[in-house]
Design a protein around this motif. Structure first.
Motif, PDB file in Angstrom:
ATOM      1  N   GLY A  31      -8.278 -27.848  45.327  1.00  0.00           N
ATOM      2  CA  GLY A  31      -9.220 -28.893  45.297  1.00  0.00           C
ATOM      3  C   GLY A  31     -10.654 -28.456  45.214  1.00  0.00           C
ATOM      4  N   TYR A  32     -10.886 -27.244  45.459  1.00  0.00           N
ATOM      5  CA  TYR A  32     -12.320 -26.675  45.104  1.00  0.00           C
ATOM      6  C   TYR A  32     -12.651 -26.442  43.747  1.00  0.00           C
ATOM      7  N   ALA A  33     -11.708 -26.299  42.809  1.00  0.00           N
ATOM      8  CA  ALA A  33     -11.609 -25.960  41.342  1.00  0.00           C
ATOM      9  C   ALA A  33     -12.745 -26.733  40.509  1.00  0.00           C
ATOM     10  N   ALA A  34     -13.722 -26.475  40.038  1.00  0.00           N
ATOM     11  CA  ALA A  34     -14.417 -27.392  39.033  1.00  0.00           C
ATOM     12  C   ALA A  34     -13.696 -27.724  38.015  1.00  0.00           C
ATOM     13  N   ASP A  35     -12.810 -26.864  37.485  1.00  0.00           N
ATOM     14  CA  ASP A  35     -12.110 -27.432  36.465  1.00  0.00           C
ATOM     15  C   ASP A  35     -10.597 -27.040  36.619  1.00  0.00           C
ATOM     16  N   PRO A  36      -9.799 -27.784  37.376  1.00  0.00           N
ATOM     17  CA  PRO A  36      -8.499 -27.472  37.668  1.00  0.00           C
ATOM     18  C   PRO A  36      -7.668 -27.071  36.760  1.00  0.00           C
ATOM     19  N   VAL A  37      -7.582 -27.636  35.464  1.00  0.00           N
ATOM     20  CA  VAL A  37      -7.026 -26.985  34.374  1.00  0.00           C
ATOM     21  C   VAL A  37      -7.375 -25.478  33.969  1.00  0.00           C
ATOM     22  N   VAL A  38      -8.521 -25.482  33.964  1.00  0.00           N
ATOM     23  CA  VAL A  38      -9.057 -24.099  33.751  1.00  0.00           C
ATOM     24  C   VAL A  38      -8.692 -23.027  34.583  1.00  0.00           C
ATOM     25  N   THR A  39      -8.703 -23.253  35.722  1.00  0.00           N
ATOM     26  CA  THR A  39      -8.485 -22.344  36.765  1.00  0.00           C
ATOM     27  C   THR A  39      -7.140 -21.968  36.838  1.00  0.00           C
ATOM     28  N   LEU A  40      -6.122 -22.941  36.738  1.00  0.00           N
ATOM     29  CA  LEU A  40      -4.802 -22.853  36.592  1.00  0.00           C
ATOM     30  C   LEU A  40      -4.330 -21.833  35.488  1.00  0.00           C
ATOM     31  N   GLN A  41      -4.832 -22.339  34.222  1.00  0.00           N
ATOM     32  CA  GLN A  41      -4.778 -21.287  33.203  1.00  0.00           C
ATOM     33  C   GLN A  41      -5.007 -19.978  33.296  1.00  0.00           C
ATOM     34  N   ALA A  42      -6.198 -19.606  34.295  1.00  0.00           N
ATOM     35  CA  ALA A  42      -6.590 -18.281  34.468  1.00  0.00           C
ATOM     36  C   ALA A  42      -5.708 -17.843  35.256  1.00  0.00           C
ATOM     37  N   ALA A  43      -5.062 -18.317  36.373  1.00  0.00           N
ATOM     38  CA  ALA A  43      -3.777 -17.799  37.170  1.00  0.00           C
ATOM     39  C   ALA A  43      -2.721 -17.667  36.404  1.00  0.00           C
ATOM     40  N   ARG A  44      -2.464 -18.574  35.667  1.00  0.00           N
ATOM     41  CA  ARG A  44      -1.212 -18.352  34.685  1.00  0.00           C
ATOM     42  C   ARG A  44      -1.381 -16.962  34.031  1.00  0.00           C
ATOM     43  N   ARG A  45      -2.260 -16.623  33.507  1.00  0.00           N
ATOM     44  CA  ARG A  45      -2.845 -15.364  32.866  1.00  0.00           C
ATOM     45  C   ARG A  45      -2.468 -14.001  33.640  1.00  0.00           C
ATOM     46  N   LEU A  46      -2.545 -14.356  34.886  1.00  0.00           N
ATOM     47  CA  LEU A  46      -2.374 -13.250  35.959  1.00  0.00           C
ATOM     48  C   LEU A  46      -1.187 -13.054  36.367  1.00  0.00           C
ATOM     49  N   LEU A  47      -0.425 -13.718  36.078  1.00  0.00           N
ATOM     50  CA  LEU A  47       1.232 -13.827  36.612  1.00  0.00           C
ATOM     51  C   LEU A  47       2.107 -12.739  35.682  1.00  0.00           C
ATOM     52  N   THR A  48       3.182 -12.182  36.287  1.00  0.00           N
ATOM     53  CA  THR A  48       4.093 -11.195  35.917  1.00  0.00           C
ATOM     54  C   THR A  48       4.951 -12.292  35.161  1.00  0.00           C
ATOM     55  N   ASP A  49       5.836 -11.636  34.355  1.00  0.00           N
ATOM     56  CA  ASP A  49       6.863 -12.570  33.547  1.00  0.00           C
ATOM     57  C   ASP A  49       7.736 -13.363  34.458  1.00  0.00           C
ATOM     58  N   ASP A  50       8.061 -12.901  35.464  1.00  0.00           N
ATOM     59  CA  ASP A  50       9.201 -13.469  36.596  1.00  0.00           C
ATOM     60  C   ASP A  50       8.343 -14.114  37.582  1.00  0.00           C
ATOM     61  N   GLY A  51       6.951 -14.230  37.649  1.00  0.00           N
ATOM     62  CA  GLY A  51       6.051 -14.604  38.881  1.00  0.00           C
ATOM     63  C   GLY A  51       6.013 -16.214  38.741  1.00  0.00           C
ATOM     64  N   PHE A  52       5.406 -16.758  39.932  1.00  0.00           N
ATOM     65  CA  PHE A  52       5.254 -18.170  40.100  1.00  0.00           C
ATOM     66  C   PHE A  52       3.973 -18.227  40.936  1.00  0.00           C
ATOM     67  N   ILE A  53       3.735 -19.512  40.779  1.00  0.00           N
ATOM     68  CA  ILE A  53       2.227 -19.869  41.518  1.00  0.00           C
ATOM     69  C   ILE A  53       2.772 -20.998  42.501  1.00  0.00           C
ATOM     70  N   LEU A  54       2.583 -20.571  43.835  1.00  0.00           N
ATOM     71  CA  LEU A  54       2.819 -21.533  44.705  1.00  0.00           C
ATOM     72  C   LEU A  54       1.233 -22.137  45.266  1.00  0.00           C
ATOM     73  N   LEU A  55       1.357 -23.696  45.002  1.00  0.00           N
ATOM     74  CA  LEU A  55       0.054 -24.512  45.175  1.00  0.00           C
ATOM     75  C   LEU A  55       0.313 -25.523  46.049  1.00  0.00           C
ATOM     76  N   THR A  56      -0.626 -25.880  47.048  1.00  0.00           N
ATOM     77  CA  THR A  56      -0.406 -26.879  48.158  1.00  0.00           C
ATOM     78  C   THR A  56      -1.582 -27.664  47.844  1.00  0.00           C
ATOM     79  N   ARG A  57      -1.313 -28.972  47.869  1.00  0.00           N
ATOM     80  CA  ARG A  57      -2.307 -30.052  47.905  1.00  0.00           C
ATOM     81  C   ARG A  57      -2.180 -31.340  48.808  1.00  0.00           C
ATOM     82  N   THR A  58      -3.378 -31.703  49.345  1.00  0.00           N
ATOM     83  CA  THR A  58      -2.988 -32.860  50.372  1.00  0.00           C
ATOM     84  C   THR A  58      -2.539 -34.135  49.503  1.00  0.00           C
ATOM     85  N   GLN A  59      -1.758 -34.676  50.311  1.00  0.00           N
ATOM     86  CA  GLN A  59      -1.066 -35.957  49.807  1.00  0.00           C
ATOM     87  C   GLN A  59      -2.095 -36.850  48.973  1.00  0.00           C
TER      88      GLN A  59
END
Length: 248
Positions: free
Chosen positions: A123-151
């Motif tokens: 929730g602190y990301a200024a641009d959530p899509v850009v931040t997730l795209q940056a994280a995706r580029r840091l993943l290994t081929d079989d990796g995953f992102i674990l993300l939690t957000r408040t309901q």
């Protein structure tokens, strides 16, 4: 500076003021992080032996340290605060950095990770899509992102109670929402409002798919032991946990 950047800068300052209060609250016997959130997050991660972990918005680094002690290797935690763990275990690096500027964090430049965590930090990301795209580029081929957000219903209910309006009106309202965390009533955080569809569309816009979702709750024993926490969960629902993988 854009409105989102201004809000992020304000929240960064607020988080720096709240960090110590958060750690004290998290250590309490009746902390929902201790009773509900971290056990569910840990279960969703599964076995981390031999895997590299990047914890974005790691707080003081305690959760990442636990994962390294459980077998994670070559792992990095990033947070805006200065008072990170002074003696992290071997195999773990802590770095000061901004969730919205991951490319500027030298400790992860050119790296790839098996698991990337956003544990209530997204929730602190200024641009959530850009931040997730940056994280995706840091993943290994079989990796995953674990993300939690408040309901999102939690914030809508907060606003409805404050404004004397309805849940539906506030759930679909746009703009920002300022609230006290309960860790320190003198410091407020300001978050962009969002609906469930906003959240799901953010994932797909960033090129990610949901592999699995959890909505962790108190166990019956803990609900009986801590009725005030059960009442809070019944009203505000808690958090959502998503396991995300890159789209083909």
């Amino acid at each position: 500076m854009s409105t989102d950047q201004q809000r992020q800068a304000k929240n960064d300052d607020a988080w720096l003021s709240l960090a110590a209060d958060y750690e004290r609250a998290r250590a309490r016997e009746d902390s929902l992080d201790r009773l509900v959130e971290w056990p569910a997050q840990r279960a969703a991660l599964g076995d981390v032996s031999g895997l590299s972990v990047l914890d974005i918005g790691c707080g003081d680094g305690s959760k990442l340290a636990e994962l390294v002690r459980a077998g994670a290797v070559d792992s990095v935690g990033i947070d805006v605060r200065d008072d990170l763990l002074s003696d992290p275990p071997s195999g773990m690096t802590l770095a000061r950095g901004d969730i919205s500027s991951l490319s500027e964090v030298s400790e992860i430049r050119g790296r790839r990770f098996d698991r990337i965590l956003f544990l209530q930090s997204f929730g602190y990301a200024a641009d959530p899509v850009v931040t997730l795209q940056a994280a995706r580029r840091l993943l290994t081929d079989d990796g995953f992102i674990l993300l939690t957000r408040t309901q999102p219903v939690r914030y809508a209910l907060d606003r409805a109670e404050q404004n004397g309006t309805s849940l539906g009106e506030e759930y679909f309202a746009s703009g920002s929402h300022s609230y006290s965390t309960g860790w320190n009533d003198q410091v407020a955080l300001t978050k962009r409002t969002y609906t469930m569809s906003d959240l799901l569309n953010t994932f797909s816009d960033a090129g990610l798919r949901i592999e699995r979702t959890w909505e962790p709750q108190l166990s019956p024993a803990d609900a009986e032991r801590y009725p005030h926490k059960a009442a809070w969960m019944n009203a505000y629902l808690g958090i959502l946990i998503f396991r995300l993988r890159p789209l083909p």
